[in-house]
Scaffold this active site. Structure first.
Site, PDB file in Angstrom:
ATOM      1  N   GLU A 241      35.821  46.902  43.976  1.00  0.00           N
ATOM      2  CA  GLU A 241      36.331  46.580  42.641  1.00  0.00           C
ATOM      3  C   GLU A 241      35.154  46.335  41.716  1.00  0.00           C
ATOM      4  O   GLU A 241      34.248  45.563  42.049  1.00  0.00           O
ATOM      5  CB  GLU A 241      37.244  45.357  42.702  1.00  0.00           C
ATOM      6  CG  GLU A 241      37.946  45.047  41.393  1.00  0.00           C
ATOM      7  CD  GLU A 241      38.969  43.927  41.556  1.00  0.00           C
ATOM      8  OE1 GLU A 241      39.746  43.989  42.527  1.00  0.00           O
ATOM      9  OE2 GLU A 241      38.980  43.002  40.725  1.00  0.00           O
TER      10      GLU A 241
ATOM     11  N   GLU B  36      39.822  39.507  47.623  1.00  0.00           N
ATOM     12  CA  GLU B  36      39.244  38.243  47.149  1.00  0.00           C
ATOM     13  C   GLU B  36      39.913  37.050  47.833  1.00  0.00           C
ATOM     14  O   GLU B  36      40.301  36.062  47.198  1.00  0.00           O
ATOM     15  CB  GLU B  36      39.334  38.159  45.622  1.00  0.00           C
ATOM     16  CG  GLU B  36      38.578  39.296  44.945  1.00  0.00           C
ATOM     17  CD  GLU B  36      38.638  39.261  43.430  1.00  0.00           C
ATOM     18  OE1 GLU B  36      39.381  38.417  42.881  1.00  0.00           O
ATOM     19  OE2 GLU B  36      37.948  40.070  42.785  1.00  0.00           O
TER      20      GLU B  36
END
Length: 809
Positions: A501, A424
């Site tokens: 994820e 991220e």
């Protein structure tokens, strides 16, 4: 004004000595350097001096995490997101002697990880500092050592005072293992081998190995480098020799090639391991030997077909995990990691993502041995920060070294099939993401070309994602947004894809809210705190709650399971972890995301995965059966290997249910009456499996169930003892919260206690624990002596529980 706790650990004045004589066929000595340290809180700059007085410092063995020993407080600068535990500064010292003969050797110290800013001195000489708390590193000590009767003092300053520096709990201290290496002046360099298997057939496998050899001696040496491949039984299967001449201070890389006949392949079902023993000879004298793991396997990621291992299509069924070990904190323990992997393996997990940092070497060794595919992840941030004091502060100076060391350390593990360069990352939203991605991928490829490189991305619109636009990634990893997955082949034509994820489903073990068929997002958005929720900071264990960016377990798995182009997924997370207590504020201090709670007790969703991810016959019926008379209770069942489930209450059938469409469970809404729930799964009218849930009576006794009654007498091994509050018939009382006190006698000690409740403020290092929803956990560690350990658990007005453990050499 914020309080900052200071901590110091110092090396022991008790001095350790070694005999320099080496065995007949082994020159390299890898010495466990974990024992005999001293520790003290606070900053002590004079602790680098050999004559510094540590008599009032605490003696301990490594690995050690001082934060986990502290008390919870929302005033700690780590904040609840960091576990609400103290950080600060600490010093460690260790004193030791070396024999005079060791002058003829090369000697260095290896640290698997220090969190963080680990600064090291030997005999007052500063060796350096490593800011990244997850990086492994070594220092050459040879130039500064004393020999004979003269004492050496190793001092380590650990500075974790700058907070917050993480979005989760990190721990503080020398929390991973330490080794002293003694070997010949001519030796294989640190992380000095690189194995590949370029050709594999049923009849043979070609194995190539690069060996990096260095001469730190005073003279030119004519050498022979001999490498031998041994099978799992220790039998030789191939050998190669290579002559080499090295002058003073010179090093060289040599290539060796082997043919392994009828290779046994490494797989998740049968993780067969060879090893390579490399020996360096000067004439007849053995100068060094070095071992490298070898797993022979091949794999492929395909844009249409997903993932295959050894030519067999399969889905990567993975979980993400942070590095803490619950009540043990960040301090590495091999058995604790092994227990976690055993629990996950039983659920059907075949892959681990090391979120979001380099893992402990023991995790990778166990993944090699137990059959887990690994996505090895390097960074959570690049240049752009996520919290004020995170690793962006030292990115420019250290990112290349940190990434190179990760690849060099880990590239021989057969379990690793993916390198992840980030999670991220904020640079995906601007053009700097292009150049940095290209740089990081170049670094990886310069050291290993056999695995794919990925990055866990949050922006899934191609025109908005600059990391994707670099075109440098081999495998595109995406976090969440499962509803868009079906569009990916069109958005990313020809690209290989994996869901890095997913879920962020929330649950508290053993707590149930009704009705269960309403899905909730807690919180609903980033800037809107949770306004509902439960007063006791619990979340329903029905699969009905997730964070706003995620989904329930069933929502995402149903989306991914039949998408062949998606190589697989990693669930957030396998285990609860310390810190990031979404959706609640303090006193919540650990996460709700795990499929398994912090103590290692499975939540109910565990059995959904087991029914989907394994061939084991599964029937799991929940919740417990202690409610108010007449209360409507939702009864769920996860099952497989059957067509339907029939539910009975006190012998009366409540009907048969079948999964319809893509359902993953069945449900009955049942008016409660005490007694027995009985569920029977059936196929072709025949009973497949039967499960019963009983109404528990009043709490009467404490029961103890160790995961192992016999452990090693090595001062490291652990027994995890499940403590249950039961009625007279042995049924766990599902709402019991009795305080339990523990007494230990013999060759063991208490290492930790827990109950899995995310808002418990009881200490982990104690000889007592309240049960939560009927259970708590006691962790017992062996001493260094063989013998027995008597464990007794008492609770007021209850019959005590007792168990005897054995420790063996």
């Amino acid at each position: 004004m914020q309080k900052i706790l200071s901590f110091i650990l110092v090396l022991s004045l008790a001095v350790v000595s070694w005999n320099c004589s080496s065995s007949e066929d082994k020159e390299r000595q890898v010495i466990d350097f974990n024992n005999g340290w001293h520790f003290q809180l606070g900053d002590h700059p004079n602790a680098i001096s050999a004559d510094f007085d540590v008599s009032n410092w605490r003696e301990l063995n490594l690995p050690h995490d001082w934060s986990i020993e502290g008390s919870f407080s929302e005033d700690h600068p780590t904040k609840p997101e960091g576990g609400a535990l103290p950080a600060g500064i600490g010093w460690y010292r260790k004193a030791f002697r070396l024999p005079t003969e060791a002058k003829e050797q090369s000697i260095w110290i290896e640290f698997d990880g220090i969190y963080r800013n680990g600064e090291v001195w030997i005999n007052g000489h500063r060796l350096g500092i490593r800011p990244n708390g997850y990086s492994s590193f070594k220092y050459d000590l040879s130039e500064y050592l004393n020999y004979g009767d003269n004492v050496n003092v190793l001092a380590v300053r650990v500075d974790n005072s700058q907070q917050p520096n993480s979005r989760w709990y990190t721990g503080s201290g020398i929390y991973r293992n330490v080794r002293l290496i003694r070997t010949g002046k001519v030796h294989v360099e640190h992380w000095g081998t690189y194995i590949t298997t370029p050709e594999i057939t049923d009849s043979s496998a070609t194995v190539t190995m690069e060996v990096m050899v260095k001469n730190e001696g005073a003279n030119e040496r004519n050498l022979t480098v001999r490498s031998t491949i041994l099978d799992a039984d220790g039998e030789e299967v191939a050998q190669e020799e290579h002559p080499l001449s090295l002058g003073k201070g010179e090093s060289a890389d040599i290539m060796q090639q082997f043919t392994v006949p009828s290779p046994k392949l490494w797989s998740t079902e049968d993780p067969y391991l060879y090893k390579v023993v490399t020996q360096v000879f000067a004439g007849m004298q053995l100068m060094d030997d070095y071992q490298t793991p070898l797993g022979i396997r091949y794999f492929e990621f395909d844009a249409k077909k997903g993932f295959s291992l050894n030519g067999k299509p399969m889905k990567i069924l993975g979980v993400c995990n942070h590095h803490d070990l619950g009540a043990l904190g960040a301090a590495v323990n091999r058995r604790a990691i092994e227990r976690r992997l055993e629990i996950l393996k039983e659920m059907g997990v075949n892959a681990i993502r090391t979120a979001h940092n380099p893992p402990a070497p023991e995790l990778l060794e166990l993944c090699d041995e137990m059959g887990f595919i690994v996505q090895d992840e390097a960074f959570d941030v690049w240049k752009k920060k996520k919290v004020d004091a995170d690793s962006h502060l030292f990115w420019d100076e250290w990112h290349r070294r940190d990434l190179e060391d990760l690849i060099l350390r880990d590239r021989n593990h057969p379990s690793i099939m993916m390198w992840s360069i980030g999670n991220e990352i904020r640079e995906q939203f601007d053009s700097t993401g292009i150049s940095i991605t290209k740089e990081l991928v170049r670094i990886v490829k310069s050291l290993d070309t056999t695995r794919v490189v990925t990055c866990a991305l949050t922006e899934n619109i191609p025109s908005k994602n600059f990391i994707y636009q670099s075109k440098a990634l081999d495998l595109l990893g995406f976090n969440y947004k499962h509803k868009d997955h079906k569009k990916f082949p069109k958005w990313y034509p020809g690209e290989k894809l994996i869901a890095t994820e997913n879920m962020s489903a929330l649950a508290t073990r053993g707590h149930y809210d009704f009705p269960s068929d309403t899905i909730m997002r807690w919180p609903q958005s980033y800037d809107k705190p949770l306004e509902t929720g439960n007063e006791d900071w619990t979340v329903s264990a029905y699969d009905q709650v997730s964070a706003y960016w995620g989904s329930t377990h069933e929502e995402t798995w149903k989306s991914i399971k039949d998408q062949d182009f998606m190589a697989g997924l990693f669930v957030w997370t396998g285990f609860d972890y310390l810190g990031e207590p979404i959706p609640y504020p303090y006193p919540a201090r650990s996460s709700y995301f795990g499929i398994v709670d912090l103590a290692g007790f499975p939540k109910d969703s565990y059995y959904m995965y087991k029914s989907e991810w394994t061939s084991d016959t599964v029937l799991h019926v929940f919740p417990h059966w202690n409610w108010e008379e007449g209360q409507e209770v939702d009864v769920w069942a996860y099952y497989n290997q059957a067509e339907e489930v029939e539910l009975f209450l006190n012998g009366e059938s409540l009907g048969t249910k079948q999964k319809e469409g893509d359902d993953l469970h069945v449900m009955w809404r049942v008016p409660y009456e005490p007694g027995t729930l009985r569920a029977v799964s059936k196929k072709d009218g025949k009973s497949i499996l039967e499960k019963k849930v009983f109404t528990a009576g009043d709490a009467q006794k404490v029961t103890l169930a160790p995961d192992r009654k016999t452990i090693k007498a090595d001062g490291k091994d652990l027994s995890f003892i499940t403590v249950s509050i039961c009625d007279m018939d042995g049924n766990m009382v599902p709402n019991a919260n009795n305080m339990v006190n523990f007494e230990i006698q013999g060759e063991g000690k208490i290492m930790g206690v827990d109950n899995g409740y995310q808002a418990s403020l009881e200490p982990f290092k104690a000889n007592y624990r309240k049960a939560f929803n009927g259970k708590c956990l006691l962790i017992v560690q062996s001493t260094g002596k063989a013998g027995s350990i008597s464990v007794r658990a008492t609770s007021e007005h209850l019959q005590p529980g007792e168990v005897v453990l054995e420790t063996v050499d």
